[in-house]
Design a protein around this motif. Structure first.
Motif, PDB file in Angstrom:
ATOM      1  N   GLY A 105     -24.645 -39.948 -42.793  1.00  0.00           N
ATOM      2  CA  GLY A 105     -25.567 -39.666 -43.891  1.00  0.00           C
ATOM      3  C   GLY A 105     -26.373 -38.382 -43.734  1.00  0.00           C
ATOM      4  O   GLY A 105     -27.168 -38.050 -44.608  1.00  0.00           O
ATOM      5  N   ARG A 108     -25.247 -35.760 -46.464  1.00  0.00           N
ATOM      6  CA  ARG A 108     -25.722 -36.231 -47.774  1.00  0.00           C
ATOM      7  C   ARG A 108     -27.233 -36.007 -47.908  1.00  0.00           C
ATOM      8  O   ARG A 108     -27.713 -35.540 -48.933  1.00  0.00           O
ATOM      9  CB  ARG A 108     -25.382 -37.698 -47.970  1.00  0.00           C
ATOM     10  CG  ARG A 108     -25.907 -38.288 -49.282  1.00  0.00           C
ATOM     11  CD  ARG A 108     -25.496 -39.741 -49.429  1.00  0.00           C
ATOM     12  NE  ARG A 108     -24.072 -39.882 -49.548  1.00  0.00           N
ATOM     13  CZ  ARG A 108     -23.388 -39.767 -50.687  1.00  0.00           C
ATOM     14  NH1 ARG A 108     -24.030 -39.512 -51.797  1.00  0.00           N
ATOM     15  NH2 ARG A 108     -22.085 -39.912 -50.708  1.00  0.00           N
ATOM     16  N   THR A 112     -28.852 -33.495 -50.632  1.00  0.00           N
ATOM     17  CA  THR A 112     -29.794 -34.107 -51.567  1.00  0.00           C
ATOM     18  C   THR A 112     -31.144 -33.389 -51.529  1.00  0.00           C
ATOM     19  O   THR A 112     -31.764 -33.167 -52.575  1.00  0.00           O
ATOM     20  CB  THR A 112     -29.949 -35.614 -51.262  1.00  0.00           C
ATOM     21  OG1 THR A 112     -28.666 -36.234 -51.409  1.00  0.00           O
ATOM     22  CG2 THR A 112     -30.933 -36.274 -52.193  1.00  0.00           C
ATOM     23  N   LEU A 137     -17.912 -35.563 -50.392  1.00  0.00           N
ATOM     24  CA  LEU A 137     -19.374 -35.545 -50.405  1.00  0.00           C
ATOM     25  C   LEU A 137     -19.891 -34.808 -51.637  1.00  0.00           C
ATOM     26  O   LEU A 137     -20.729 -35.343 -52.380  1.00  0.00           O
ATOM     27  CB  LEU A 137     -19.914 -34.887 -49.133  1.00  0.00           C
ATOM     28  CG  LEU A 137     -21.422 -34.616 -49.129  1.00  0.00           C
ATOM     29  CD1 LEU A 137     -22.219 -35.920 -49.152  1.00  0.00           C
ATOM     30  CD2 LEU A 137     -21.799 -33.768 -47.921  1.00  0.00           C
ATOM     31  N   TYR A 138     -19.423 -33.593 -51.859  1.00  0.00           N
ATOM     32  CA  TYR A 138     -19.918 -32.813 -52.995  1.00  0.00           C
ATOM     33  C   TYR A 138     -19.605 -33.501 -54.327  1.00  0.00           C
ATOM     34  O   TYR A 138     -20.457 -33.563 -55.209  1.00  0.00           O
ATOM     35  CB  TYR A 138     -19.352 -31.391 -52.967  1.00  0.00           C
ATOM     36  CG  TYR A 138     -19.812 -30.613 -51.755  1.00  0.00           C
ATOM     37  CD1 TYR A 138     -21.164 -30.564 -51.396  1.00  0.00           C
ATOM     38  CD2 TYR A 138     -18.912 -29.949 -50.938  1.00  0.00           C
ATOM     39  CE1 TYR A 138     -21.590 -29.876 -50.277  1.00  0.00           C
ATOM     40  CE2 TYR A 138     -19.335 -29.249 -49.813  1.00  0.00           C
ATOM     41  CZ  TYR A 138     -20.671 -29.220 -49.492  1.00  0.00           C
ATOM     42  OH  TYR A 138     -21.094 -28.533 -48.381  1.00  0.00           O
ATOM     43  N   LEU A 141     -21.898 -36.295 -55.088  1.00  0.00           N
ATOM     44  CA  LEU A 141     -23.245 -35.846 -55.446  1.00  0.00           C
ATOM     45  C   LEU A 141     -23.283 -35.095 -56.776  1.00  0.00           C
ATOM     46  O   LEU A 141     -24.278 -34.452 -57.100  1.00  0.00           O
ATOM     47  CB  LEU A 141     -23.828 -34.990 -54.316  1.00  0.00           C
ATOM     48  CG  LEU A 141     -24.144 -35.778 -53.042  1.00  0.00           C
ATOM     49  CD1 LEU A 141     -24.525 -34.839 -51.904  1.00  0.00           C
ATOM     50  CD2 LEU A 141     -25.253 -36.787 -53.293  1.00  0.00           C
TER      51      LEU A 141
END
Length: 164
Positions: A105, A108, A112, A137-138, A141
């Protein structure tokens, strides 16, 4: 490790705050070690080690005109993210996570934090086209792939944008 403006938490908790590698050589050395380790993993994933930050020196890293956030737990730098920005766009230059902290995490949380910092500005990022973990991941998000680009013979990246 001192993270300027960090949100300090309890032991073992991930703390994210501004870092200034240009002003702190010890921090810069830790950051460079994490960066080289992270990009070595990406080089293996994409089958190409011509990633510029993988070859960056301490002097190069300290001189880079970037804004930085670091992620730390128990006094240890686990990852960092760097970007440039203007009034309309935030361009993520690099995201590095210590391989020992992968899938925990950290990446992330760093992305974020930059999205929060960006506010209503468009956010851009690029990663190796074959780097599936970064791409997932991208995309998770809210980033959308915009182009694939061959930046050197046989070295492909995918560019992403997250609308404002």
């Amino acid at each position: 490790m001192d993270l300027t403006g960090a949100r300090w938490g309890t032991p073992g908790q991930l703390t994210i705050g501004e870092i200034r590698p240009g002003a702190d050589e010890t921090l810069a050395r830790s950051l460079l070690a994490v960066q080289h380790a992270a990009y070595a993993v990406e080089a293996a994933l994409i089958g190409d080690d011509r990633i510029p930050p993988l070859r960056e020196t301490l002097a190069d890293l300290r001189a880079a005109p970037l804004c930085w956030l670091g992620a730390c737990a128990d006094g240890r730098l686990l990852g960092a993210i760097a970007w440039t920005a203007d009034a309309a766009v935030v361009d993520i230059d690099r995201l590095v996570v210590d391989p020992a902290a992968h899938r925990g995490g950290v990446g992330r949380a760093l992305v974020t934090a930059v999205l929060h910092h960006a506010g209503s500005r468009r956010v851009l990022v690029a990663t190796g086209r074959a780097n599936r973990p970064a791409r997932r991941l991208y995309e998770a998000l809210g980033f959308t792939a915009t182009t694939d680009e061959e930046v050197a013979p046989g070295l492909w990246i995918t560019r992403y944008a997250r609308p404002s």
